[in-house]
Design an enzyme around this catalytic site. Sequence first.
Site: not given
Length: 811
Positions: A32, A78, A122
């Site tokens: 990570r 993921h 969007y």
Amino acid sequence: MPETNESIQRVYIEEEMRSSYIDYSMSVIISRALPDVRDGLKPVHRRVLYGMLELGLRPGSSYKKSARIVGEVLGKYHPHGDRAVYDTMARMVQDFSLRYPLVDGQGNFGSIDGDPPAAMRYTEAKLAKIADEVLRDIEKDTVNFTPNFDETLKEPSLLPSLLPTLLVNGAAGIAVGMATNMAPHNLCEVIDAIAALISRPTIKPKKLKEYIKGPDFPTGAVIVGDEEIDSYFKTGRGKLTVRARVHIEDMGSSQRKRIVVTEIPYQVNKSTLLEKTASLIREKKIEGIQEIRDESDREGMRIVFELRKEANPDKILKDLFKHTQMQTTFGVIQLALVDGQPKVLNMKELLQEFIDFRHEVVLRRIKFDLDKAEKRAHILEGLKIALDNIDEIIELIKKSRNVETARKNLIKRFKLSEVQAQAILDMRLQRLTGLERKKIEDEYLALIKLIEKLKSLLASKPRRMQLIKSELLELKATYGDARRTQILAKPTKKSLTELIKEDETLVTITNTGYISKHSLVDPEAVKEQIKPETASEFIEYNFKTTNSHSLLMFTNTGKVFGVRSSFIPLNNGSDNKTMLKNLLRLGKNEQVLNVFEVSKFEEDDARFIYLVTKDGLVKKSSLATFSKLKEGANNALSLKEKDELVSVIMAPKDAEILIASSLGQAIRFSGKDLRDDMGITAGGVRGITLDENDVVIDMITVSDPKGYLLSITNLGLGKKSALREYSTIGRGGKGIKNFILSDKTGTVVSIAQVTDKQTAIMMTKKGKIKRQKIKLIKPMGRATKGIPIANLAQKDEIQRVVIISPNKKVI
């Protein structure tokens, strides 16, 4: 109670806590928080880029909704929450976060003011063009693939990046008990350093600073002090002081000034900066600022601090740096995963790890290409056998009961492999045409050459390293750009002049006395601004410079002007001109003799300034002598009454100098004959002894002893004489004959060391310009008369000569 097979084991809680915490820590570190030193990416970045590749979102494709991309990455690679994936992708779009963004976004992906990206439904995205270099050759078995989280798919354990991502884009991450904070750098500089390390593996980390100057932040700004750059180059850790880039503007007739900020430190929120500054002004911790305005637009950042009439800009700027994020500290910690383990690396180790990684990728790619080429060549060999025996093969296939029988018969009859036999059976009849036969033969020959090349690469590591170097240099040529962040060697109180933006500019000076400065951000626009030569006007001086560099301009009155390039008005594309005379405030009969561009004044600089006067006095001063000139005119040397400076040149301290007089005399001597430590107010020593009515007209450096000396008279006669005829003697004598003069020749007005590829431009008393190619001027002996080289009108004469080199492009 029913019996069970379960057993209870007793463990110490501290051992269980230790073991579980170490497992958790390593999971955070490896999976990570920390980037891999090889491709420079964390798992989430790697998965986003690979997921976009799998969706076909190449740079040439159309955009796709971010929500679709996030869903692809979440569902396949993921499973850690959509916000984490979307934020990662959005950051890879932001040109203020990454030096070289890897994702091309369409829509609102956040701003430097801290505005968050629009919702993923969007916005749209696809891979940026440079991301192709991160994913390059991934299909050629260049990296290992591992099972995804549910073991239904395969994902790359790292990407075969040609781009040195970790160094050019940097990285930040907080793991358990450790953190990384990698600074971004300029791609051109990083690749130059890698190329140098490939050529010289023993180079020291500090020496790499000759190539990588230091961090190059996406937001530009200024790094103050380079000692910490040396530190992180050597140890992998350092603390850099980063300042905003500012300049001062006058507000016209009000006599007030404004401080204008055009770049802020990396990772500083502009809105927060303005709010904090406004709060400090209200609390009167910063005084003298009347108004703050944010005039930033799509063209760039512009924060304006309007000052009160009595305010001191230097003091206010100092307070802004002290109390606000206009000055920040960037702590470099070069921590990355090396073979799955966290390690702090210095600059050389980082570069070497990337080189080793690229070598492994290239080696695997070569093996893949070789295997593929050999397999294809094997099939083509079978097809060639088929074409050579086509009638027999057709007959054999016709007589076979089925495909399997035909395959076995082909293998037995023509000693083919099973793959070759199948390729023959799959061959279409159109391959039997003459043109198709030729294609097969050409493809086979090309494959044989490719196989030989790949085998030679496989057998030679030096050739593979050269291939790595050439691919990186191609990457530099395609994506390299100019440095954005300026680095000041030492902190200084005179910040205003040193924080001026270091844009590269072009300064031109014409023979008619006009000076102009052009920004080189758009070279094509500069070509349109600079007019071509005309019959009466041409560019006499042109040189690239930056705003912090200086111009030394020497005049015939013995003065020198130290002009910072930043003070020359920038040409805005219109037809406005600046007279050099007005810029320097020259006297009525004062003229500029020569101009030199100086980037830095250093005590050990090997360059010296030579000056000679009309009366034959010569002086040599080190370049460092002119490092502390005051604004305006400064004395370059002390002149006696009626004497004046006639020539100034820059040359090494032991250069060969040649001085010529108007009555045809010349003397050549070594610069060693002159003292090195003549101060700026010194007068000079005797360079040549002159007869009555004789004066010095010029001085040159003899840089090519086998070259020619051009001499031109005021009545238009000229000649070339071999410089070897001018022997070196001690300074101060009368010298030797350079030109036989008479009433028809006039007097010598100019000399120059020339080559046949140059052109002499002669300016006359009546304002005419005459041009003559040097190669058309006949070589003659030293003590001779010249030949006519310019047709002059009656009562006209040559006053000045300029030598122009061939094909001397302005940009």
